[in-house]
Structures are given as C-alpha cells and as structure tokens.
Design an enzyme around this catalytic site. Structure first.
Site, PDB file in Angstrom:
ATOM      1  N   GLN A  16     -23.157  -8.391  30.499  1.00 14.03           N
ATOM      2  CA  GLN A  16     -22.626  -7.037  30.507  1.00 14.03           C
ATOM      3  C   GLN A  16     -23.587  -5.937  30.941  1.00 14.03           C
ATOM      4  O   GLN A  16     -23.223  -5.060  31.722  1.00 14.03           O
ATOM      5  CB  GLN A  16     -22.082  -6.676  29.111  1.00 14.03           C
ATOM      6  CG  GLN A  16     -21.414  -5.311  29.050  1.00 14.03           C
ATOM      7  CD  GLN A  16     -20.866  -4.943  27.686  1.00 14.03           C
ATOM      8  OE1 GLN A  16     -20.551  -3.802  27.419  1.00 14.03           O
ATOM      9  NE2 GLN A  16     -20.751  -5.916  26.799  1.00 14.03           N
ATOM     10  N   SER A  17     -24.817  -5.949  30.451  1.00 11.44           N
ATOM     11  CA  SER A  17     -25.703  -4.810  30.703  1.00 11.44           C
ATOM     12  C   SER A  17     -25.993  -4.631  32.189  1.00 11.44           C
ATOM     13  O   SER A  17     -25.832  -3.531  32.735  1.00 11.44           O
ATOM     14  CB  SER A  17     -27.006  -4.968  29.920  1.00 11.44           C
ATOM     15  OG  SER A  17     -27.702  -6.145  30.305  1.00 11.44           O
ATOM     16  N   ALA A  97     -34.060 -13.364  31.127  1.00 11.13           N
ATOM     17  CA  ALA A  97     -35.029 -13.359  30.039  1.00 11.13           C
ATOM     18  C   ALA A  97     -36.399 -13.009  30.610  1.00 11.13           C
ATOM     19  O   ALA A  97     -36.672 -13.245  31.792  1.00 11.13           O
ATOM     20  CB  ALA A  97     -35.057 -14.736  29.373  1.00 11.13           C
ATOM     21  N   GLU A 138     -25.907  -7.204  22.311  1.00 11.81           N
ATOM     22  CA  GLU A 138     -25.375  -5.870  22.023  1.00 11.81           C
ATOM     23  C   GLU A 138     -25.686  -5.398  20.611  1.00 11.81           C
ATOM     24  O   GLU A 138     -26.295  -4.360  20.395  1.00 11.81           O
ATOM     25  CB  GLU A 138     -23.868  -5.854  22.273  1.00 11.81           C
ATOM     26  CG  GLU A 138     -23.142  -4.616  21.775  1.00 11.81           C
ATOM     27  CD  GLU A 138     -23.565  -3.356  22.518  1.00 11.81           C
ATOM     28  OE1 GLU A 138     -23.798  -2.329  21.864  1.00 11.81           O
ATOM     29  OE2 GLU A 138     -23.659  -3.402  23.756  1.00 11.81           O
ATOM     30  N   ASP A 167     -25.419  -2.686  25.595  1.00 15.57           N
ATOM     31  CA  ASP A 167     -25.244  -3.297  26.915  1.00 15.57           C
ATOM     32  C   ASP A 167     -24.833  -2.270  27.972  1.00 15.57           C
ATOM     33  O   ASP A 167     -25.587  -1.969  28.883  1.00 15.57           O
ATOM     34  CB  ASP A 167     -24.188  -4.408  26.841  1.00 15.57           C
ATOM     35  CG  ASP A 167     -24.768  -5.719  26.351  1.00 15.57           C
ATOM     36  OD1 ASP A 167     -25.925  -6.008  26.678  1.00 15.57           O
ATOM     37  OD2 ASP A 167     -24.063  -6.464  25.649  1.00 15.57           O
ATOM     38  N   GLY A 246     -23.231  17.725  14.634  1.00 20.66           N
ATOM     39  CA  GLY A 246     -23.650  18.959  15.292  1.00 20.66           C
ATOM     40  C   GLY A 246     -23.809  20.154  14.381  1.00 20.66           C
ATOM     41  O   GLY A 246     -24.011  21.265  14.849  1.00 20.66           O
TER      42      GLY A 246
END
Length: 424
Positions: A16-17, A97, A138, A167, A246
């Site tokens: 995914q990343s 890796a 993740e 990710d 906030g």
C-alpha cells in the site's frame, strides 16, 4: 497537458505505501512502469479476494493508470533489463525491506553510475536508528508514530484509526518529496535520494498531539474534557475521546435513529463566536449571558452538561437535518458518513473523488479518484494493469528491444509469460 507528462517512473513498490505514491504520480501524468515478480506479482493481487479469478480490490484501488512488466531481477538477463530501465527512467520508487536493493546489486552508488539524474525514492518503517531494520505495517506505524497513544477514550486502551495514515499517509509524503526532487533536478541536472519513514509520516500527521505534550509543562490542557471533570493530567498527552484538537470544544453526538443506525451521529462544535446561536438552537437561550456560561473559560467545567443538552436536541433530528439547521447559523457540524453513504454521494462523484471503473476480470468497481485537483491537468482514472500486461510493450517501446534481442529476453525466463496482446 498532464502535469507530469514525460516523466518515467520505475515502480518497485508493493502492498500500500509505495503504490499510493506511484498511483498519484500516474494520475498526474507520469508513465509508471510497475515491476512485478513473474507469475506472482504484487502480493495484494491475491489478498482479500472477493471475485474469484480476478485481482483484488486491494490491488486495483492502489494501482490505477500504471503499466505492468514482469521481471526477475535475480536472473542475469533480468538484471540487464533492469539496468536499461534505470538508464531510461527518471524516478525509481521502492518500499522493499532495508538492504534489499543493495543485495540485488543496485546500490545507490551503482544507480548513480547508471543514471546520474535518477531520483531514488524509498519508504521504510523507521529512519536511521535502533529500529531502522524493523519490519513495519500500517498499525505498527500508527503505534510507533504517536497516533495510537493519543486515540481513544481516557479510560480505554490505545486505538488505531481506520484511516491508513501509516501506509497511504507516508505514500503522500513520499510523492511530495519526489515532485520536489524533480523540480530540483530541473535546475541542477542531478538526481538525489528521497526517503520517507512511516514513523515520521504518522508523527507529522499527529503534530497537534506533540504540541499538547509541550503545553503540559505550562499546566493542564484546558480544552480536554478531563480538565473540566477535575481529572489530573499525567506526564504524556492523554487520549481525549472525540474532543476537538483545535481548542474549540467539540464532540460526536447521537442523532435521530442512533438506536438502529451505527452512523446516526454528528460532530458538533460549540464555537465561541456562535455560542448565542448554539443556545438558541438547543432551546437554552438563558445560557447566553448566564454566569458560568457566558464565556469559554467559564464553560470548561460544564462541557458534559452542555453537550448533554446539545445531544438531547440532536437526537430529535437526523444528522442531515442538523447540518441543514446549523450551517446557516455558522455552527460547525458534520455528519458521520458511512462508506456506503460516501460511495453513493453525488457530489463526490461529480468531482471525481468517487469513480466507477471497468475491469476485464472483475467488472465494474468503485474506487477513490485523485484527491488533489489541478485546474489544467484533469485526471482520468484508468483501471489497474493485469499482471505482465505491458511486458512486451515496455520492452519494445520504452527500452527499444526488437528482433533477436527481444526474443532472447523473452526466452531467458526473465520476464515471465509475455502477454502478446493487451487485455480487452
């Protein structure tokens, strides 16, 4: 014209990343060539299968607008092909890796020898340090980056969020780094290494909690519900439930139908500037100027009472009715939208944020389109490639193989079973 038209990206990413990053580059017009293991491909092609015999949604929704080439980089001919790809491409993206590229024989020094203008972009779990060789997924990134420790309710365990900030969030960071490096190269002619660690990316997205960690030295965090409840603060930024980060008090409240609909909720902020409007809407006009309620500091120890009163009102309205009533009064609210509601949202479809895509194996599926809109470079979401669909196309059109040289590459076993025709 596409913003990144003419840029060639060598995509050595998986899961995914990395694919998040390269998909963005492809949406912006780069020619992204996804390198995959012959006969296997990206592991996500066969993960979480919902349509037998077809690539999974996990894969298709992360690999739009790319070309796929099968390549065994351990094969001697495969190494030659990879060398030509490095010579030809502008950017190489990988999320192997640590040390995997070096073991393949393609160190940063070797890549620079082949193509001094190459930009090598990498995603790792951690930056340099004692954890740099650790494997990261993740949820590990969310935990190591400070998100989990600050998510959830005070009396409960740490929680990970459904948003893939480890990710996909890191992929977004890396994409920015690549585009910045491309801009730098236009002025210097030199490539450079770009790196994004998942821990760093999560921490960047959790920066308001690092802000609050430092504020603790000056006293309790008064906008947190626990201050009003008289609960002492510890040494670290606590979990704050659904409090707003906030400074304006806000919470998720029940709406009409919450008993049967798990998403019948709204986020409601009692912004100081519209306190009078809030009081009128919920039927508490006497609170506008009453001692203990008139100013934000006075209300801090009464937030539970105030939000209980607001919730008694929201429970009589649907989450969309709350929006319709509050927005004209400038009261900040937002419905809790389910994935089903988002998938069917006409506005999101009109802007191209939600898109229907046709696929030759799985039929029509729904995906998230490009979240960044450029006025002169519209994005067309093109389906993900089948495994090795563009192998011969890349060999011939991008790398210039032909005749006996092309046949030798194909016969070497370096590029799998070449698809001679693109899928219909």
């Amino acid at each position: 014209m596409k913003a990144l038209e003419g840029v060639k990206v060598l995509d050595f990413t998986h899961v995914q990343s990395g694919p998040t990053c390269t998909q963005l580059l492809a949406w912006f017009g780069a020619d992204v060539i996804k390198v995959e293991r012959p006969g296997v491909g990206d592991a996500t092609r066969k993960q979480l299968i919902d349509v037998p015999g077809a690539d999974s949604l996990y894969f298709t929704m992360l690999n739009h607008n790319k070309r796929s080439i099968e390549l065994n980089s351990k094969n001697e001919t495969g190494k030659q092909v990879l060398t030509r790809l490095i010579e030809t491409c502008d950017v190489m993206v990988e999320n192997f890796a640590p040390g995997a590229l070096d073991r393949m024989g393609f160190t940063w020094e070797r890549i620079q020898e082949i193509n001094p203008a190459m930009i090598l972009a990498s995603i790792k779990g951690f930056g340099p340090g004692k954890y740099e060789d650790c494997k990261v997924y993740e949820n590990v990134a969310q935990c190591a980056g400070g998100s989990a420790s600050t998510t959830g309710f005070r009396d409960g365990p740490p929680l990970v969020t459904g948003a893939q900030i480890g990710d996909s969030g890191t992929g977004l960071h890396l994409c920015l780094g690549i585009v910045t490096a491309l801009y730098h190269r236009t002025q210097t002619g030199k490539g450079q290494k770009v790196s994004a660690a998942m821990q760093d990316g999560v921490l960047n997205l959790s920066r308001v909690k690092l802000r609050d960690q430092q504020r603790l030295a000056a006293g309790p965090l008064k906008e947190y519900s626990q201050f009003g409840e008289g609960v002492p603060f510890g040494e670290a930024t606590p979990r704050a439930g659904n409090d707003s980060g906030g400074g304006q008090p806000g919470r998720i409240l029940k709406c009409k139908g919450w008993e049967t609909d798990p998403d019948a909720y709204t986020y409601f902020i009692t912004q100081a500037a519209v306190w009078g409007n809030v009081c009128d809407v919920i039927g508490k006009p006497e609170w506008k100027d009453a001692p203990g309620y008139a100013t934000p500091p006075e209300r801090l120890d009464k937030l539970n009472e105030i939000f209980d009163a607001v919730e008694q009102w929201t429970m009589t309205k649907t989450k969309f009715e709350v929006m319709d009533i509050c927005n004209p009064l400038n009261i900040p609210v937002g419905p809790i939208l389910s994935m089903k509601e988002l998938m069917e949202d006409e506005g999101l479809r009109k802007t191209g944020t939600i898109v229907d895509v046709e696929h030759p194996e799985r039929g029509t599926y729904v995906t998230v389109g490009c979240p960044v809109k450029l006025s002169d470079s519209p994005v067309e979401v093109v389906r993900s490639p089948l495994l090795g669909e563009h192998t011969e196309e890349v060999l011939t059109q991008v790398l210039g193989y032909e005749g006996e040289a092309l046949a030798a590459v194909i016969e070497s076993g370096a590029v799998g079973d070449v698809r001679k025709e693109a899928a219909e």
